[in-house]
Design a protein around this motif. Structure first.
Motif, PDB file in Angstrom:
ATOM      1  N   VAL A   6      39.783  24.417  31.809  1.00 46.92           N
ATOM      2  CA  VAL A   6      39.021  25.296  32.696  1.00 46.92           C
ATOM      3  C   VAL A   6      37.767  24.565  33.149  1.00 46.92           C
ATOM      4  O   VAL A   6      36.989  24.083  32.330  1.00 46.92           O
ATOM      5  N   ASP A   7      37.578  24.453  34.447  1.00 52.95           N
ATOM      6  CA  ASP A   7      36.407  23.764  34.983  1.00 52.95           C
ATOM      7  C   ASP A   7      35.177  24.661  34.882  1.00 52.95           C
ATOM      8  O   ASP A   7      35.221  25.860  35.193  1.00 52.95           O
ATOM      9  N   ALA A   8      34.073  24.043  34.413  1.00 50.14           N
ATOM     10  CA  ALA A   8      32.791  24.757  34.344  1.00 50.14           C
ATOM     11  C   ALA A   8      31.699  23.720  34.523  1.00 50.14           C
ATOM     12  O   ALA A   8      31.468  22.899  33.636  1.00 50.14           O
ATOM     13  N   LYS A  10      27.730  22.499  35.480  1.00 53.15           N
ATOM     14  CA  LYS A  10      26.307  22.815  35.576  1.00 53.15           C
ATOM     15  C   LYS A  10      25.616  21.544  36.061  1.00 53.15           C
ATOM     16  O   LYS A  10      25.763  20.490  35.456  1.00 53.15           O
ATOM     17  N   ASN A  26      34.552  21.197  31.155  1.00 55.24           N
ATOM     18  CA  ASN A  26      33.199  21.711  30.976  1.00 55.24           C
ATOM     19  C   ASN A  26      32.226  20.539  31.024  1.00 55.24           C
ATOM     20  O   ASN A  26      32.077  19.800  30.054  1.00 55.24           O
ATOM     21  N   THR A  28      28.284  19.214  32.052  1.00 59.80           N
ATOM     22  CA  THR A  28      26.893  19.499  32.381  1.00 59.80           C
ATOM     23  C   THR A  28      26.220  18.215  32.823  1.00 59.80           C
ATOM     24  O   THR A  28      26.227  17.226  32.075  1.00 59.80           O
TER      25      THR A  28
END
Length: 236
Positions: A6-8, A10, A26, A28
């Motif tokens: 799942v791409d997330a 920041k 994921n 950041t």
């Protein structure tokens, strides 16, 4: 590559992320991060957390295959075609062209991995000891410029190479982060240089550190000014 990732994303301020780089999972990206064309950031198992002002050049690949977060400090240079899977990375490191770091290694601060070198677990290495954190020598009363690298002194080091805010952004409690990481098989301690066809290691001194940091700052400033002129950027 697993299909259930799942791409997330920041992304911090003053970052330059070109449109044709590949980000998965994921991830950041701290303030001032620069991702050049066709680089790849893959958070396959656990998240990847960048600090500030890192530069990832063309065709470089950074992969996290561990469940624990891969923590990357500040002002690191990932040169063309390198592949880095280290458990964690400190600050002010340089990974040369087509170099490779395997996932069982932890990298300290101010290390240089030469072009084409392979860093893997040393079977004769002494028991693992976390590298000593570097402390910022700047007077806390002097204001700095947020989001820009400083050439005169190293950026403030953080345990495991990431700030508390970055750790919180990654979605795990900061107090538990150091104790939940698996022990790496080997560590490049601070100021280690890897060189030659036999991947030899030597301990370098701190001489010339200011000059190398100033060169990094010039490189970072040039890329921030030039890349948006010739490449479309990702919009988050």
């Amino acid at each position: 590559m697993p299909s259930d990732i799942v791409d997330a994303f920041k992304v911090g301020a003053k970052s330059v992320i070109v449109a044709d780089c590949d980000l998965r999972g994921n991830v950041t990206l701290g303030a001032g991060t620069i991702l050049q064309p066709r680089c790849t950031i893959l958070a396959v198992a656990g998240p990847i957390v960048f600090g500030e002002n890192n530069i990832v050049e063309e065709n470089a690949v950074i992969v996290n295959r561990n469940q624990e977060p891969m923590l990357i400090g500040d002002n690191n240079l990932f040169e063309v075609g390198c592949r880095v899977e280290a458990q964690s990375i400190g600050s002010w490191n340089t990974f040369g062209i087509r170099s490779r770091i395997v996932s069982s290694v932890m990298v300290g601060n101010h290390c240089v991995v030469g072009s084409g070198c392979l860093v893997q677990a040393d079977p004769f290495a002494s028991p693992f000891r976390h590298p000593e954190p570097l402390h910022d020598a700047r007077d806390s009363s002097q204001p700095g410029t947020e989001g820009e690298p400083t050439a005169s002194t190293p950026a403030e080091s953080r345990e495991e190479g990431v700030s508390e805010l970055d750790a919180q952004a990654a979605g795990y409690p900061t107090s538990a982060a150091p104790s939940t990481r698996s022990t790496p098989a080997d560590c490049l301690s601070d100021y280690t240089h890897v060189f030659g066809s036999e991947n030899r290691r030597r301990k370098a001194g701190e001489e010339g550190g200011g000059q190398s940091r100033a060169l990094f700052v010039k490189h970072w400033e040039y890329l921030r000014e030039t890349l948006p002129r010739y490449h479309p950027l990702k919009m988050f």
